[in-house]
Design a protein around this motif. Structure first.
Motif, PDB file in Angstrom:
ATOM      1  N   ALA A 165       0.981  -1.078  -0.088  1.00 36.44           N
ATOM      2  CA  ALA A 165      -0.005   0.023  -0.321  1.00 36.44           C
ATOM      3  C   ALA A 165       1.047   1.149  -0.195  1.00 36.44           C
ATOM      4  CB  ALA A 165      -1.104  -0.164   0.974  1.00 36.44           C
ATOM      5  N   ALA A 166       1.899   1.018   0.695  1.00 34.04           N
ATOM      6  CA  ALA A 166       3.078   2.183   0.375  1.00 34.04           C
ATOM      7  C   ALA A 166       3.924   2.803  -0.495  1.00 34.04           C
ATOM      8  CB  ALA A 166       3.961   2.064   1.664  1.00 34.04           C
ATOM      9  N   ASP A 167       3.202   2.079  -2.021  1.00 32.58           N
ATOM     10  CA  ASP A 167       3.683   1.999  -3.500  1.00 32.58           C
ATOM     11  C   ASP A 167       2.668   3.145  -3.672  1.00 32.58           C
ATOM     12  OD1 ASP A 167       5.540  -0.637  -3.145  1.00 32.58           O
ATOM     13  OD2 ASP A 167       7.008   0.501  -2.509  1.00 32.58           O
ATOM     14  N   THR A 168       1.338   3.363  -3.047  1.00 32.75           N
ATOM     15  CA  THR A 168       0.539   3.590  -3.538  1.00 32.75           C
ATOM     16  C   THR A 168       0.466   5.276  -3.956  1.00 32.75           C
ATOM     17  OG1 THR A 168      -1.342   2.703  -2.956  1.00 32.75           O
ATOM     18  CG2 THR A 168      -2.319   5.111  -3.570  1.00 32.75           C
ATOM     19  N   ALA A 169       0.627   5.854  -5.364  1.00 37.84           N
ATOM     20  CA  ALA A 169       1.007   7.390  -5.930  1.00 37.84           C
ATOM     21  C   ALA A 169       0.767   6.889  -6.854  1.00 37.84           C
ATOM     22  CB  ALA A 169       2.860   6.961  -4.918  1.00 37.84           C
ATOM     23  N   VAL A 170       0.882   9.367  -7.243  1.00 39.31           N
ATOM     24  CA  VAL A 170       0.864   9.672  -8.594  1.00 39.31           C
ATOM     25  C   VAL A 170       2.343   8.781  -8.843  1.00 39.31           C
ATOM     26  CG1 VAL A 170       0.033  11.298 -10.181  1.00 39.31           C
ATOM     27  CG2 VAL A 170      -1.114  10.826  -8.527  1.00 39.31           C
ATOM     28  N   TYR A 171       2.634   8.573 -10.281  1.00 38.62           N
ATOM     29  CA  TYR A 171       3.486   8.045 -10.956  1.00 38.62           C
ATOM     30  C   TYR A 171       4.105   9.285 -12.044  1.00 38.62           C
ATOM     31  CZ  TYR A 171       4.629   4.203  -8.109  1.00 38.62           C
ATOM     32  OH  TYR A 171       4.296   3.335  -6.840  1.00 38.62           O
ATOM     33  N   TYR A 172       5.069   9.536 -12.574  1.00 33.94           N
ATOM     34  CA  TYR A 172       5.337  10.833 -13.686  1.00 33.94           C
ATOM     35  C   TYR A 172       6.570  10.016 -14.191  1.00 33.94           C
ATOM     36  CZ  TYR A 172       2.657  14.080 -11.006  1.00 33.94           C
ATOM     37  OH  TYR A 172       1.307  15.056 -10.122  1.00 33.94           O
ATOM     38  N   CYS A 173       6.647  10.707 -16.048  1.00 33.32           N
ATOM     39  CA  CYS A 173       7.973  10.241 -15.917  1.00 33.32           C
ATOM     40  C   CYS A 173       8.564  11.295 -16.471  1.00 33.32           C
ATOM     41  CB  CYS A 173       7.595   8.916 -17.977  1.00 33.32           C
ATOM     42  SG  CYS A 173       6.067   9.860 -18.361  1.00 33.32           S
ATOM     43  N   ALA A 174      10.188  11.297 -16.345  1.00 37.21           N
ATOM     44  CA  ALA A 174      10.199  13.332 -17.072  1.00 37.21           C
ATOM     45  C   ALA A 174      11.242  12.196 -17.714  1.00 37.21           C
ATOM     46  CB  ALA A 174      10.383  13.776 -15.541  1.00 37.21           C
ATOM     47  N   SER A 175      11.743  13.378 -18.096  1.00 39.72           N
ATOM     48  CA  SER A 175      12.960  13.554 -19.020  1.00 39.72           C
ATOM     49  C   SER A 175      13.790  14.752 -18.226  1.00 39.72           C
ATOM     50  CB  SER A 175      12.664  13.832 -20.616  1.00 39.72           C
ATOM     51  OG  SER A 175      12.260  15.770 -20.445  1.00 39.72           O
ATOM     52  N   PHE A 176      15.347  14.726 -19.196  1.00 34.61           N
ATOM     53  CA  PHE A 176      16.496  15.410 -18.342  1.00 34.61           C
ATOM     54  C   PHE A 176      17.497  15.370 -20.157  1.00 34.61           C
ATOM     55  CE2 PHE A 176      19.190  12.408 -16.326  1.00 34.61           C
ATOM     56  CZ  PHE A 176      18.376  11.232 -16.674  1.00 34.61           C
ATOM     57  N   MET A 177      18.542  15.998 -19.620  1.00 33.02           N
ATOM     58  CA  MET A 177      19.649  16.674 -20.224  1.00 33.02           C
ATOM     59  C   MET A 177      21.155  16.305 -19.029  1.00 33.02           C
ATOM     60  SD  MET A 177      19.109  17.212 -23.054  1.00 33.02           S
ATOM     61  CE  MET A 177      21.053  17.733 -23.595  1.00 33.02           C
ATOM     62  N   VAL A 178      21.743  15.254 -19.097  1.00 29.48           N
ATOM     63  CA  VAL A 178      22.783  14.433 -18.204  1.00 29.48           C
ATOM     64  C   VAL A 178      23.179  16.325 -17.173  1.00 29.48           C
ATOM     65  CG1 VAL A 178      24.880  14.090 -17.717  1.00 29.48           C
ATOM     66  CG2 VAL A 178      22.884  12.668 -18.891  1.00 29.48           C
ATOM     67  N   ARG A 179      22.809  15.417 -15.204  1.00 28.95           N
ATOM     68  CA  ARG A 179      23.557  16.627 -14.651  1.00 28.95           C
ATOM     69  C   ARG A 179      22.255  18.150 -15.225  1.00 28.95           C
ATOM     70  NH1 ARG A 179      26.023  15.374 -10.416  1.00 28.95           N
ATOM     71  NH2 ARG A 179      28.417  15.056 -11.002  1.00 28.95           N
ATOM     72  N   GLY A 180      20.854  18.020 -15.805  1.00 28.03           N
ATOM     73  CA  GLY A 180      20.045  18.790 -15.535  1.00 28.03           C
ATOM     74  C   GLY A 180      19.044  18.692 -14.822  1.00 28.03           C
ATOM     75  N   PRO A 181      17.632  19.060 -15.070  1.00 34.15           N
ATOM     76  CA  PRO A 181      17.046  18.930 -13.647  1.00 34.15           C
ATOM     77  C   PRO A 181      15.404  17.861 -14.938  1.00 34.15           C
ATOM     78  CG  PRO A 181      16.707  21.273 -14.714  1.00 34.15           C
ATOM     79  CD  PRO A 181      18.268  21.024 -15.249  1.00 34.15           C
ATOM     80  N   PHE A 182      14.595  17.841 -14.436  1.00 39.46           N
ATOM     81  CA  PHE A 182      13.374  17.771 -14.829  1.00 39.46           C
ATOM     82  C   PHE A 182      13.209  18.480 -16.006  1.00 39.46           C
ATOM     83  CE2 PHE A 182      14.570  13.728 -13.326  1.00 39.46           C
ATOM     84  CZ  PHE A 182      14.474  13.401 -11.851  1.00 39.46           C
ATOM     85  N   ASP A 183      12.574  18.396 -17.343  1.00 42.66           N
ATOM     86  CA  ASP A 183      12.544  19.099 -17.844  1.00 42.66           C
ATOM     87  C   ASP A 183      11.205  19.570 -18.435  1.00 42.66           C
ATOM     88  OD1 ASP A 183      14.709  19.282 -20.076  1.00 42.66           O
ATOM     89  OD2 ASP A 183      13.667  17.843 -20.277  1.00 42.66           O
TER      90      ASP A 183
END
Lengths: 108, 119
Positions: free
Chosen positions: B89-107
């Protein structure tokens, strides 16, 4: 693991006021790899600031970031109605990447 | 501009495996230097990084989940996937996918997929 502590937990302000949000790291954030995100209810986070102080294309200049080492700040110069949301900081210089617990900016 | 879209089972039984896919459009998953990540957010809580797969194919996982996580890329379908085993039950969540450049934030982020773990 770098722990990020955001303060305050909630900020109650009126439109037009200035908002100052803090993010403190348990150890120095490598090369200022610190980002800020805005999240509104039911939406994915949106990147506001990266590299501690850089804005991606399209982010209004009322959002600014500053700081280095362990202390970082997000400033919203004049709050617009659409700015009331939750804000998260994130460090991406060390693995595992970590997020702060968030600051909610609410309408006073 | 990249667009990401999560899909997968919204309800998973305890002890089973959660599977999600993130379809990438607006660019090739194999080009541009982008890497790919999964992040989750339990209801009413903050964000937790799960792991990522670099452009090179190398993977890195959050140590707290490492024994249960696998992220892979299907270049022929321009998508990447998440598998999380032995869920509770602890894995219940909204799951997001995201992209990033190496050494960069999730853009770029997907809109999120709610996964509920319940019998």
């Amino acid at each position: 693991e770098i722990v990020l502590t955001q303060s305050p937990g909630t900020l109650s302000l009126s439109p037009g006021e200035r908002a100052t949000l803090s993010c403190r790291a348990s150890q120095s954030v490598s090369s200022s790899y610190l980002a800020w995100y805005q999240q509104k209810p039911g939406q994915a986070p949106r990147l506001l600031i990266y590299g501690a102080s850089s804005r991606p294309t399209g982010i209004p200049d009322r959002f600014s970031g500053s700081g280095s080492g362990t202390d970082f700040t997000l400033t919203i110069s004049r709050l617009e109605p659409e700015d009331f949301a939750v804000y998260y900081c994130q460090q991406y210089g060390s693995s595992p990447q970590t997020f702060g617990g968030g600051t909610k900016v609410e309408i006073k | 501009q990249l667009q990401l879209q999560e899909s997968g089972s919204g309800l998973v039984k305890p002890s089973q495996t959660l599977s999600l896919t993130c379809a990438v459009s607006g660019g090739s998953i194999s080009s541009g230097g982008y890497s790919w990540s999964w992040i989750r957010q339990p209801p009413g809580k903050g964000l937790e990084w799960i792991g990522y797969i670099f452009h090179s194919g190398s993977t890195y996982y959050n140590p707290s989940l490492k024994s249960r996580v696998a992220i892979s890329v299907d270049r022929s379908k321009n998508q990447f996937s998440l598998k999380l085993s032995s869920v509770t039950a602890a894995d219940t969540a909204v799951y997001y996918c995201a992209s990033f450049m190496v050494r960069g934030p999730f853009d770029y982020w997907g809109q999120g997929a709610l996964v509920t773990v319940s019998s």
